[in-house]
Design a protein around this motif. Sequence first.
Motif, PDB file in Angstrom:
ATOM      1  N   UNK A 278      16.148  19.289  18.738  1.00 22.27           N
ATOM      2  CA  UNK A 278      15.850  20.291  17.711  1.00 22.27           C
ATOM      3  C   UNK A 278      16.097  21.703  18.238  1.00 22.27           C
ATOM      4  N   UNK A 279      15.685  21.943  19.460  1.00 23.06           N
ATOM      5  CA  UNK A 279      15.905  23.262  20.051  1.00 23.06           C
ATOM      6  C   UNK A 279      17.391  23.563  20.182  1.00 23.06           C
ATOM      7  N   UNK A 280      18.192  22.530  20.428  1.00 22.74           N
ATOM      8  CA  UNK A 280      19.637  22.709  20.599  1.00 22.74           C
ATOM      9  C   UNK A 280      20.389  22.812  19.276  1.00 22.74           C
ATOM     10  N   UNK A 281      19.704  22.538  18.174  1.00 23.11           N
ATOM     11  CA  UNK A 281      20.392  22.467  16.883  1.00 23.11           C
ATOM     12  C   UNK A 281      20.853  23.823  16.366  1.00 23.11           C
ATOM     13  N   UNK A 282      20.170  24.877  16.791  1.00 26.83           N
ATOM     14  CA  UNK A 282      20.483  26.199  16.265  1.00 26.83           C
ATOM     15  C   UNK A 282      19.884  26.456  14.904  1.00 26.83           C
TER      16      UNK A 282
END
Length: 301
Positions: A278-282
């Motif tokens: 989720x943090x990497x999703x942008x």
Amino acid sequence: MGRVLSVNAREFEEWMQRSLAACEAALDGFVPIDAPVGLGVAMRYAVLDGGKRLRPLLVLATCEAVDGDREAAMRAACAVELIHAYSLVHDDMPCMDDDVLRRGKPTVHVQFGEAQAMLAGDAMQALAFDVLTPDSGVAPALQARLCALLARSAGHAGMAGGQAIDLASVGLSLDEATLRDMHRRKTGVLLQASVMMGAACAETPARATAALAEYGAALGLAFQVVDDILDVTQDSEVLGKTAGKDQDANKPTYVSLMGLEPARALAQELRCQAQQALADSGLPNTAWLSMLADMVVERDN
């Protein structure tokens, strides 16, 4: 690890209750009571007023995260729950897992007989795709995309294939890779598809789509690992289904393979993977998805 938007538990609970109420109302409208010779009654018994509704919540939370089409998402949420409910009806039958308790009440074949249970499952599977293909309100291309995601997750490459492996594995010792593949197919793929159906309700960027797929995969496996843990740590009253069933049936699980505490550690590791995705999703608004991941790992039923 990057941070996702934090909201308090009260806001999440309010969102969840609104979403559950809307989904329940939509399912109530979609599932007919007047199908021939009591078939509608059996269908409604199988799908209404019970269950965690995790799959619909994942669809709706992902749709909100990508600012997608709300009508399409609600139809997708109902469709994936119909598929899930049909699978439970069939899995509980004597020819498969032979269970008598589901969602705190007698299973459908116990309540209505085996033939009616089989037909109720068949009818719910067909109804799921009927719900996804309305005459208006959802673009045809989106209808096709949602149908493809759901069909692929439910068929031989997903849920049905996983159940076939599960039935064939009774009494066998599986390695972790084979057990992971079985759980991925039987449980994980439909949970991941719920996330991807929500993402399909918008023009979601490739980076976010890939990250959401990773989130769904991690959460899907975490769900099954926790299920394996609860099967040996909770009683039937809390679970709403027969406790100890897998152990009694000599089925391979994460607990039987690696032990209780390592299984708990794996569930936490998978939660971290989901949160990282989720943090990497942008995406700026993944709070509900984040809290759903926590709920999956921390649940007691």
